[in-house]
Scaffold this motif. Structure first.
Motif, PDB file in Angstrom:
ATOM      1  N   GLU A 300      33.594  -0.583  29.517  1.00 58.20           N
ATOM      2  CA  GLU A 300      33.827  -1.433  28.337  1.00 58.20           C
ATOM      3  C   GLU A 300      35.314  -1.776  28.217  1.00 58.20           C
ATOM      4  O   GLU A 300      35.692  -2.945  28.076  1.00 58.20           O
ATOM      5  N   VAL A 301      36.159  -0.762  28.314  1.00 58.97           N
ATOM      6  CA  VAL A 301      37.603  -0.968  28.173  1.00 58.97           C
ATOM      7  C   VAL A 301      38.141  -1.813  29.336  1.00 58.97           C
ATOM      8  O   VAL A 301      38.932  -2.729  29.143  1.00 58.97           O
ATOM      9  N   LEU A 302      37.657  -1.529  30.543  1.00 58.99           N
ATOM     10  CA  LEU A 302      38.148  -2.272  31.708  1.00 58.99           C
ATOM     11  C   LEU A 302      37.808  -3.763  31.615  1.00 58.99           C
ATOM     12  O   LEU A 302      38.677  -4.626  31.824  1.00 58.99           O
ATOM     13  N   LEU A 303      36.561  -4.067  31.263  1.00 57.46           N
ATOM     14  CA  LEU A 303      36.152  -5.473  31.191  1.00 57.46           C
ATOM     15  C   LEU A 303      36.940  -6.215  30.106  1.00 57.46           C
ATOM     16  O   LEU A 303      37.310  -7.376  30.269  1.00 57.46           O
ATOM     17  N   GLU A 304      37.226  -5.492  29.020  1.00 61.45           N
ATOM     18  CA  GLU A 304      38.011  -6.085  27.939  1.00 61.45           C
ATOM     19  C   GLU A 304      39.425  -6.406  28.421  1.00 61.45           C
ATOM     20  O   GLU A 304      39.959  -7.483  28.152  1.00 61.45           O
ATOM     21  N   ARG A 305      39.997  -5.474  29.160  1.00 60.98           N
ATOM     22  CA  ARG A 305      41.361  -5.674  29.682  1.00 60.98           C
ATOM     23  C   ARG A 305      41.395  -6.815  30.704  1.00 60.98           C
ATOM     24  O   ARG A 305      42.366  -7.568  30.769  1.00 60.98           O
ATOM     25  N   ILE A 306      40.358  -6.919  31.532  1.00 60.57           N
ATOM     26  CA  ILE A 306      40.299  -8.015  32.508  1.00 60.57           C
ATOM     27  C   ILE A 306      40.209  -9.342  31.754  1.00 60.57           C
ATOM     28  O   ILE A 306      40.931 -10.294  32.037  1.00 60.57           O
ATOM     29  N   ARG A 307      39.319  -9.377  30.770  1.00 61.88           N
ATOM     30  CA  ARG A 307      39.089 -10.600  29.989  1.00 61.88           C
ATOM     31  C   ARG A 307      40.372 -11.057  29.287  1.00 61.88           C
ATOM     32  O   ARG A 307      40.721 -12.233  29.323  1.00 61.88           O
ATOM     33  N   ASN A 308      41.072 -10.083  28.672  1.00 65.77           N
ATOM     34  CA  ASN A 308      42.288 -10.427  27.913  1.00 65.77           C
ATOM     35  C   ASN A 308      43.554 -10.453  28.753  1.00 65.77           C
ATOM     36  O   ASN A 308      44.632 -10.669  28.227  1.00 65.77           O
ATOM     37  N   ARG A 309      43.394 -10.183  30.050  1.00 68.48           N
ATOM     38  CA  ARG A 309      44.562 -10.106  30.949  1.00 68.48           C
ATOM     39  C   ARG A 309      45.650  -9.179  30.383  1.00 68.48           C
ATOM     40  O   ARG A 309      46.840  -9.460  30.481  1.00 68.48           O
ATOM     41  N   GLN A 310      45.193  -8.068  29.798  1.00 67.19           N
ATOM     42  CA  GLN A 310      46.138  -7.093  29.241  1.00 67.19           C
ATOM     43  C   GLN A 310      46.152  -5.881  30.171  1.00 67.19           C
ATOM     44  O   GLN A 310      45.191  -5.138  30.249  1.00 67.19           O
ATOM     45  N   TYR A 311      47.263  -5.738  30.894  1.00 66.04           N
ATOM     46  CA  TYR A 311      47.273  -4.708  31.930  1.00 66.04           C
ATOM     47  C   TYR A 311      47.974  -3.408  31.541  1.00 66.04           C
ATOM     48  O   TYR A 311      47.795  -2.399  32.186  1.00 66.04           O
ATOM     49  N   THR A 312      48.808  -3.442  30.521  1.00 65.91           N
ATOM     50  CA  THR A 312      49.459  -2.193  30.120  1.00 65.91           C
ATOM     51  C   THR A 312      49.208  -1.906  28.639  1.00 65.91           C
ATOM     52  O   THR A 312      48.735  -2.776  27.897  1.00 65.91           O
ATOM     53  N   GLY A 313      49.530  -0.697  28.247  1.00 66.37           N
ATOM     54  CA  GLY A 313      49.291  -0.279  26.861  1.00 66.37           C
ATOM     55  C   GLY A 313      48.363   0.921  26.851  1.00 66.37           C
ATOM     56  O   GLY A 313      47.255   0.850  27.371  1.00 66.37           O
ATOM     57  N   THR A 314      48.855   2.032  26.274  1.00 67.00           N
ATOM     58  CA  THR A 314      48.050   3.251  26.253  1.00 67.00           C
ATOM     59  C   THR A 314      46.878   3.107  25.293  1.00 67.00           C
ATOM     60  O   THR A 314      46.934   2.337  24.327  1.00 67.00           O
ATOM     61  N   GLU A 315      45.831   3.848  25.579  1.00 73.61           N
ATOM     62  CA  GLU A 315      44.639   3.848  24.745  1.00 73.61           C
ATOM     63  C   GLU A 315      43.877   5.097  25.178  1.00 73.61           C
ATOM     64  O   GLU A 315      43.543   5.231  26.351  1.00 73.61           O
ATOM     65  N   ARG A 316      43.690   6.044  24.259  1.00 64.10           N
ATOM     66  CA  ARG A 316      43.062   7.298  24.659  1.00 64.10           C
ATOM     67  C   ARG A 316      41.686   7.490  24.047  1.00 64.10           C
ATOM     68  O   ARG A 316      41.517   7.307  22.852  1.00 64.10           O
ATOM     69  N   HIS A 317      40.739   7.834  24.890  1.00 62.11           N
ATOM     70  CA  HIS A 317      39.393   8.144  24.411  1.00 62.11           C
ATOM     71  C   HIS A 317      39.038   9.530  24.928  1.00 62.11           C
ATOM     72  O   HIS A 317      38.757   9.692  26.110  1.00 62.11           O
ATOM     73  N   GLN A 318      39.105  10.519  24.029  1.00 63.65           N
ATOM     74  CA  GLN A 318      38.818  11.884  24.457  1.00 63.65           C
ATOM     75  C   GLN A 318      37.401  12.287  24.052  1.00 63.65           C
ATOM     76  O   GLN A 318      36.999  12.068  22.917  1.00 63.65           O
ATOM     77  N   PHE A 319      36.665  12.852  25.010  1.00 60.61           N
ATOM     78  CA  PHE A 319      35.287  13.263  24.754  1.00 60.61           C
ATOM     79  C   PHE A 319      35.161  14.788  24.741  1.00 60.61           C
ATOM     80  O   PHE A 319      35.963  15.479  25.363  1.00 60.61           O
ATOM     81  N   SER A 320      34.156  15.255  24.056  1.00 60.80           N
ATOM     82  CA  SER A 320      33.940  16.686  23.931  1.00 60.80           C
ATOM     83  C   SER A 320      32.889  17.185  24.914  1.00 60.80           C
ATOM     84  O   SER A 320      32.014  16.442  25.328  1.00 60.80           O
ATOM     85  N   MET A 321      32.979  18.469  25.282  1.00 65.94           N
ATOM     86  CA  MET A 321      32.015  19.051  26.217  1.00 65.94           C
ATOM     87  C   MET A 321      30.967  19.839  25.454  1.00 65.94           C
ATOM     88  O   MET A 321      31.021  19.960  24.243  1.00 65.94           O
TER      89      MET A 321
END
Lengths: 339, 339
Positions: A300-321
């Protein structure tokens, strides 16, 4: 051969709408997307990537860099990534780095040579400083891996929590001497996991004996070796934390062959909740990673970045075990209804 | 960034020779190829695929169609294919068909749209008549799969021999009632295997009871179900042939939980010699496929066909299997030194 017009007719929508769906254009309703996709599948229509590429300068390809496809954790990750990519008409290129920093750079170069629209890094072999330059050419997403210095999206599981919870569970079962196994101690993933392990020991006022640290344990044969190396010790650990179900299964299997009772003589935890943990007798306690959820978020995040041509900028998604307690650490696991 | 001239200088060879190696030109000595590859790796030089593509109209990409990456047999195959491809500067695109005939056609279309130079089909979901048309656009190689009508190279293991030898082994252990499990009965691979199974029974004058044919057994849970379905039968089989180590492990695991003794109460054979067969206690008898050898031959033939632009023409490479006898079928397997 079906044309885009055929698809439009069959879906009862305009050619423009069909084209928008194919080019992953935003602002197309989910209902329309579904109709177009169904019509495409029905007619066996395949978007012409060369034409698509000319229009929007995209390749329709995404590279996923993994250490090895044979590692079940990564093959499971790929499975979900590939299905999610196909949904948006993207193909995955699977690149095996074989833990080589040089190979990693070779594959990252696919971004520079415009052969892929984005790269998913599941295990970084190079320092971030060596990777950073590639973000000029397209999005790089860290999935499973993380790095404090990386200025790109990171989707990962809380490894510290995993190390902490599995170890605390062993302590709760009465263990005071606990061995530690991990596969690749230089990675950020492994070091966060070890931090959690140490934190649980510290909290319980327990010391760690470095003699029982096994930091290059990857396969079931490594597990066999570990068992052999500790079995004769009088002051040996009564429990082992591992970072791999295969290592755990190797330890359990070898211990049983020597007439040991698991968990009475030795408690063992695995990691990843692979099929093997349920087939062994006793079943193996393990850490379940939210692989599917992480894969979907990554795409989801990758396709959004490709679409918006936004290649830098931190964004963290942490998941639990999730710790899955079974018989290899808990004698009454089944009776107590713990799962 | 290193250039082709840097590589030539470092290798002590001409620019033309370097270019020939990069473009997989024949008639370059192995020693020179090695020098160039070492220099390229040393300098981190990556051939520019776009430029290469313009020159020789190639993409440097090969698509491998597999049912699922999570199947250990296929992930092992991919591992070797990928390493062999990388040797010749080719990248693999892994395409999961998920056993869908439609998806298979979508991926075959990558040949038509010139996104890949060749396709490796490891499991055909469509009739050959539906696939044949794609050979107009580039080489299609069958690896693991085969089809009498296909006019392309086929690299495969003798599945009939595998079915025959594993079954004959069970008969030699004294079994007269043998159950049969396979994953996908419509495939040519599975039907050849079943022919071998039936041949061994016939040769020994044994009848097959269709009640004990399980033709959709893929996972370890399927194995569990199979055990449950036969355990109450008075006339039940005393041995089971399976086409999958996971199914075999599922049967063995469940039988042990019900207090059965393996192989005394039930003998079980697996298929593929995956890690799990050695971790189970008893260890599982299985069929070892020459995965590595088949992968290397596949890549060799494919690269040759790409180079010569020869897209049709049958060529058969049949490989032999190896039966690995262990404790799940042979009580004295370890003592007798059989392995």
């Amino acid at each position: 051969m079906a044309t885009i017009e055929d698809v439009a007719r069959s879906a009862g929508l305009s050619r423009t709408t069909v084209s928008r769906v194919i080019n992953d254009h935003p602002y197309v309703s989910i209902a329309k997307k579904k109709k177009v996709k169904e019509a495409m599948e029905e007619l066996g229509y395949v978007p012409n990537s060369a034409a698509r590429s000319l229009r929007n300068q995209r390749t329709g390809m995404i590279a996923v860099l993994i250490p090895r496809v044979m590692n079940p954790f990564f093959s499971q990750l790929i499975e979900t990534l590939e299905l999610a990519a196909a949904e948006s008409f993207y193909q995955l290129i699977i690149c095996q780095t074989q833990y080589s920093a040089k190979k990693e750079l070779t594959y990252l170069n696919l971004l520079k040579t415009k052969q892929v629209d984005g790269v998913i890094l599941t295990s970084a072999e190079n320092d971030w400083s060596a990777i950073e330059g590639f973000t000029e050419y397209g999005p790089v997403i860290l999935c499973n891996e993380f790095d404090e210095r990386a200025n790109v999206p990171m989707i990962y599981m809380d490894q510290q929590e995993a190390g902490y919870k599995a170890t605390r569970h062993l302590i709760e079962q009465g263990h005071r001497k606990i061995a530690y196994c991990c596969g690749r101690f230089r990675s950020n993933v492994a070091s966060a996991r070890e931090e959690g392990f140490m934190m649980a020991l510290h909290e319980a006022g327990l010391a760690f004996d470095e003699q029982y640290a096994f930091r290059e344990a990857i396969t079931s044969s490594d597990g066999t070796e570990i068992f052999r190396s500790i079995r004769g010790d009088s002051g040996r650990p009564t429990a082992i934390f591992t970072g791999s179900d295969e290592v755990a299964a190797g330890i359990v299997s070898e211990a049983l062959r020597h007439g040991w009772s698991i968990p009475r003589d030795l408690a063992v935890t695995g990691f990843d909740n692979q099929v093997i943990t349920e087939l062994m007798n006793p079943r193996i306690t393990t850490v379940e990673q939210p692989v599917r959820e992480m894969a979907l978020k990554t795409m989801e995040v990758l396709l959004e970045r490709i679409r918006n041509r936004q290649y830098t900028g931190t964004e963290r998604h942490q998941f639990s075990m999730k710790l899955i307690v079974r018989e290899s650490t808990h004698m009454q696991a089944e009776l107590a209804g713990i799962q």
